[in-house]
Design a protein around this motif. Sequence first.
Motif, PDB file in Angstrom:
ATOM      1  N   LYS B  46      13.331   1.055  22.818  1.00 16.34           N
ATOM      2  CA  LYS B  46      14.569   0.325  23.126  1.00 16.34           C
ATOM      3  C   LYS B  46      14.929   0.442  24.601  1.00 16.34           C
ATOM      4  O   LYS B  46      15.173  -0.560  25.269  1.00 16.34           O
ATOM      5  CB  LYS B  46      15.742   0.878  22.292  1.00 16.34           C
ATOM      6  CG  LYS B  46      15.501   0.919  20.814  1.00 16.34           C
ATOM      7  CD  LYS B  46      16.703   1.483  20.081  1.00 16.34           C
ATOM      8  CE  LYS B  46      17.034   2.923  20.423  1.00 16.34           C
ATOM      9  NZ  LYS B  46      16.068   3.899  19.897  1.00 16.34           N
ATOM     10  N   SER B  47      14.952   1.686  25.098  1.00 17.63           N
ATOM     11  CA  SER B  47      15.321   1.886  26.504  1.00 17.63           C
ATOM     12  C   SER B  47      14.323   1.198  27.417  1.00 17.63           C
ATOM     13  O   SER B  47      14.701   0.584  28.411  1.00 17.63           O
ATOM     14  CB  SER B  47      15.367   3.376  26.844  1.00 17.63           C
ATOM     15  OG  SER B  47      16.374   4.007  26.113  1.00 17.63           O
ATOM     16  N   THR B  48      13.054   1.318  27.068  1.00 15.87           N
ATOM     17  CA  THR B  48      12.017   0.702  27.887  1.00 15.87           C
ATOM     18  C   THR B  48      12.240  -0.797  27.982  1.00 15.87           C
ATOM     19  O   THR B  48      12.183  -1.381  29.070  1.00 15.87           O
ATOM     20  CB  THR B  48      10.636   1.017  27.290  1.00 15.87           C
ATOM     21  OG1 THR B  48      10.518   2.424  27.130  1.00 15.87           O
ATOM     22  CG2 THR B  48       9.525   0.505  28.178  1.00 15.87           C
ATOM     23  N   PHE B  85      24.391   3.280  31.922  1.00 17.91           N
ATOM     24  CA  PHE B  85      23.358   4.225  31.496  1.00 17.91           C
ATOM     25  C   PHE B  85      23.883   5.154  30.413  1.00 17.91           C
ATOM     26  O   PHE B  85      25.067   5.470  30.363  1.00 17.91           O
ATOM     27  CB  PHE B  85      22.879   5.060  32.686  1.00 17.91           C
ATOM     28  CG  PHE B  85      22.089   4.274  33.682  1.00 17.91           C
ATOM     29  CD1 PHE B  85      20.712   4.364  33.699  1.00 17.91           C
ATOM     30  CD2 PHE B  85      22.713   3.441  34.592  1.00 17.91           C
ATOM     31  CE1 PHE B  85      19.971   3.635  34.615  1.00 17.91           C
ATOM     32  CE2 PHE B  85      21.983   2.710  35.505  1.00 17.91           C
ATOM     33  CZ  PHE B  85      20.607   2.808  35.514  1.00 17.91           C
ATOM     34  N   GLN B  86      22.945   5.628  29.598  1.00 15.36           N
ATOM     35  CA  GLN B  86      23.297   6.562  28.537  1.00 15.36           C
ATOM     36  C   GLN B  86      23.979   7.800  29.110  1.00 15.36           C
ATOM     37  O   GLN B  86      24.936   8.315  28.562  1.00 15.36           O
ATOM     38  CB  GLN B  86      22.038   6.970  27.771  1.00 15.36           C
ATOM     39  CG  GLN B  86      22.295   8.013  26.714  1.00 15.36           C
ATOM     40  CD  GLN B  86      21.079   8.265  25.844  1.00 15.36           C
ATOM     41  OE1 GLN B  86      20.006   7.741  26.115  1.00 15.36           O
ATOM     42  NE2 GLN B  86      21.248   9.034  24.794  1.00 15.36           N
ATOM     43  N   SER B  87      23.485   8.256  30.258  1.00 12.87           N
ATOM     44  CA  SER B  87      24.031   9.474  30.857  1.00 12.87           C
ATOM     45  C   SER B  87      25.178   9.165  31.810  1.00 12.87           C
ATOM     46  O   SER B  87      25.604  10.030  32.537  1.00 12.87           O
ATOM     47  CB  SER B  87      22.924  10.206  31.591  1.00 12.87           C
ATOM     48  OG  SER B  87      22.388   9.370  32.588  1.00 12.87           O
ATOM     49  N   PHE B 161      23.674  -2.150  28.050  1.00 11.03           N
ATOM     50  CA  PHE B 161      24.204  -0.828  27.710  1.00 11.03           C
ATOM     51  C   PHE B 161      23.096  -0.027  27.042  1.00 11.03           C
ATOM     52  O   PHE B 161      22.522  -0.478  26.055  1.00 11.03           O
ATOM     53  CB  PHE B 161      25.350  -0.938  26.696  1.00 11.03           C
ATOM     54  CG  PHE B 161      26.573  -1.629  27.214  1.00 11.03           C
ATOM     55  CD1 PHE B 161      27.571  -0.911  27.843  1.00 11.03           C
ATOM     56  CD2 PHE B 161      26.736  -2.994  27.052  1.00 11.03           C
ATOM     57  CE1 PHE B 161      28.715  -1.542  28.296  1.00 11.03           C
ATOM     58  CE2 PHE B 161      27.873  -3.630  27.515  1.00 11.03           C
ATOM     59  CZ  PHE B 161      28.866  -2.906  28.141  1.00 11.03           C
ATOM     60  N   ASP B 162      22.815   1.157  27.546  1.00 10.36           N
ATOM     61  CA  ASP B 162      21.822   2.004  26.884  1.00 10.36           C
ATOM     62  C   ASP B 162      22.525   3.157  26.180  1.00 10.36           C
ATOM     63  O   ASP B 162      22.938   4.117  26.826  1.00 10.36           O
ATOM     64  CB  ASP B 162      20.805   2.532  27.895  1.00 10.36           C
ATOM     65  CG  ASP B 162      19.614   3.179  27.206  1.00 10.36           C
ATOM     66  OD1 ASP B 162      19.618   3.256  25.961  1.00 10.36           O
ATOM     67  OD2 ASP B 162      18.680   3.590  27.905  1.00 10.36           O
ATOM     68  N   GLU B 163      22.669   3.058  24.905  1.00 11.93           N
ATOM     69  CA  GLU B 163      23.316   4.083  24.085  1.00 11.93           C
ATOM     70  C   GLU B 163      24.561   4.647  24.759  1.00 11.93           C
ATOM     71  O   GLU B 163      24.658   5.856  24.988  1.00 11.93           O
ATOM     72  CB  GLU B 163      22.327   5.219  23.773  1.00 11.93           C
ATOM     73  CG  GLU B 163      21.039   4.699  23.206  1.00 11.93           C
ATOM     74  CD  GLU B 163      20.367   5.688  22.264  1.00 11.93           C
ATOM     75  OE1 GLU B 163      21.024   6.641  21.824  1.00 11.93           O
ATOM     76  OE2 GLU B 163      19.193   5.465  21.931  1.00 11.93           O
ATOM     77  N   PRO B 164      25.515   3.798  25.089  1.00 11.93           N
ATOM     78  CA  PRO B 164      26.638   4.270  25.897  1.00 11.93           C
ATOM     79  C   PRO B 164      27.553   5.238  25.161  1.00 11.93           C
ATOM     80  O   PRO B 164      28.292   5.969  25.786  1.00 11.93           O
ATOM     81  CB  PRO B 164      27.390   2.994  26.241  1.00 11.93           C
ATOM     82  CG  PRO B 164      27.053   2.049  25.153  1.00 11.93           C
ATOM     83  CD  PRO B 164      25.655   2.383  24.742  1.00 11.93           C
TER      84      PRO B 164
HETATM   85 MG   LIG Z   1      16.553   5.546  24.815  1.00 12.48          MG
END
Ligand SMILES: [Mg+2]
Lengths: 285, 380
Positions: B46-48, B85-87, B161-164
């Motif tokens: 997913k992130s990729t 980003f997730q982080s 949005f990556d796993e926000p």
């Molecule tokens: Mg990911």
Amino acid sequence: MSTSTPMINRYKWYEIIGIYCGIALFLIFVLSPFVEGFLVSLKPLSRLFSSPYRFWPEHGSFAAYSTMWESVPGFARYVFNSLFISGVATVVVLMLVVPAAYAFARFRFPGRGPLLGAFLAVNMFSGAVLIIPLFRLMRSMGVLNTYWAMIVPGVAFLIPTAIWLLRTYMLRIPKELEEAAYVDGASRLYTFRRVILPLAMPGITVVAITTFINAYSQQFIYALTFNSKTDYMPLPIGLFAYFGRQEVIWNELMAASFVGIAPAMIVIFFLQRHLVSGLTAGAVK
Amino acid sequence: MRSVLGQLHLNKVTKSFGDIKVIKGVTLDIQDGEFVVFVGPSGCGKSTLLRIIAGLDDATTGDIVIDGAKVNDLAPVNRGIAMVFQSYALYPHMTVFENIAFPLRVEKMPEAELTAKVEAVAKVLQLDQRLQQKPGALSGGQRQRVAIGRAIVREPKIFLFDEPLSNLDAALRADMRIELTKMHHDLAATMIYVTHDQIEAMTMADRIVVLNGGFVSQVGKPLELYHKPQNKFVAGFIGNPKMNFLPATCTAAGPDGVTVTCEGQTIMVPVEPRNGLIGKTLTLGIRPEHIHLGKGDIRFDVVPTVVERLGVNTIVYATATGAEPFSAMLPGAANVSVDTPSTIGFNAADCHLFDGADQALERRTDLHEIDMAQLAAQSA
Ligand SMILES: [Mg+2]
Ligand SMILES: Nc1ncnc2c1ncn2[C@@H]1O[C@H](COP(=O)(O)OP(=O)(O)O)[C@@H](O)[C@H]1O
């Protein structure tokens, strides 16, 4: 509200005594030469070798701290030279190492690993081993008997450690920060200036301090071999001036040593204020 | 706010890291203003995929097309996308104001205009009291909002949005879910949202893209995925607790559906028949929430091993005849207890059937509403 100590940091009374004894022993070992040096600087020269030897000075005074300037009139110049050589070396090292460390931390390029290894290997040779080839090099560059004769080799031998130190620090800066900046349209250089540099400041400070100290302490070997001009001599060579024809003026020599390192101490004191920890708190997670 | 919309097309996108193929060919159309959620287990790519859309990673092969123009070689900012980003990736040495202003500073926007924009965004995100603080002094939810603020201040066409929400606690996650849905409505921008949490996917998405091992497993509206999963993976992934799978043998197939024998009983499941099914072993899927106590077209006994009483319903875990654990979601405070055999059952109309290759036989059912709130309560 009382400040409570976490369980893991609580010790029994005898453990605390043990810890402090250990620290005291270590400090005595490290500091006693300095203490004795300082006490010697307070003693009149005639009393230095009186027997029985006395640790505490009789008729102690700070007289040596003023007479030392008269015995060796060029002393201030030597201190300045030392500071100047170390200062320039530090600035040059930082200018070269900050971008290099960033590249080693972030970019993948062929030869990155071997190059880093080579830097370590270079560090295993001290400058002393390479003094003759260095001398030929300095001579052909025509920088013998100039400040550069002491700065250039100093810089060369200080760079490897500095790169390793700073690279390690930069590896800890989250990559996402650069990616976020890139997504927002910032160029590499802009990101470097606005994001990486401020965050790397504590690391850069550590590098600046260690580089400065090392430059201060290692310059004497280059000064001895690559420079014969009295005007450019740094502090360690300058101290030799207190070795008179018949006798060593020990008390002035000690006084001069303390005076000589004082400016360096002041520089370091100001630098270390940049050593704030937790600069990346709140960046990720 | 200006609402420039972005239409995104992925054409046979693949991505390899060295010898390892992570994205194995993804073709996808995302419409203007759509809220699309990529969902799938951890490590499915997913992130990729999101990073390829963003321009942080290159696609190994395939094209990314935004508003009709191929953007493979464009930098993120020129693609008109913004990413959260997730982080969070906040700049820790800058104030909240400077964090949000960062993309505008890069653009060299005049100070007055910049201040107005940042303050407007901060107001929307309830950060106006925090503008002079550093990220380190903020709570997780506030940091998340700063990260979102930095994305919306630039008014991009497409938000990524990556796993926000994955770093927030359950209550805050529920709040932010609602806020993000509202924000999508207000901004009317295209949003692509990555999560491994199927509840987030079900509650927020216009359309869900289920990824599995670098492939798109199914694309569809949330209810479509729930009622008509195209394969066993999607059936098991969407829904909580997971769908139960039982072995079944096909005995007949006709225009009304497929007849199977399961647990020694025979039922006719209303699905599209297919040739050559008769005699084959199929997989019958039944969702825990479609299991009833004591009644149904098929009934059998189970011995509950764990009973969870959630008030609004009771979840029963048991070992059924098959090797897989069996779960049931019974309404209210159901009369079951651990180690006491209970008779449970389900109806043929609620069943899913999967062939030997785990592909679903299409169900004949309406996409009737499911109770999302109840679903969400389960996961919290
Ligand atoms: Mg990911
Ligand atoms: N830079 C990389 N180099 C090598 N492998 C990677 C890299 N980034 C991701 N991967 C691999 O690709 C797979 C998918 O990763 P990712 O897209 O992060 O999954 P997720 O769906 O959890 O976001 C993982 O197996 C991961 O190990």
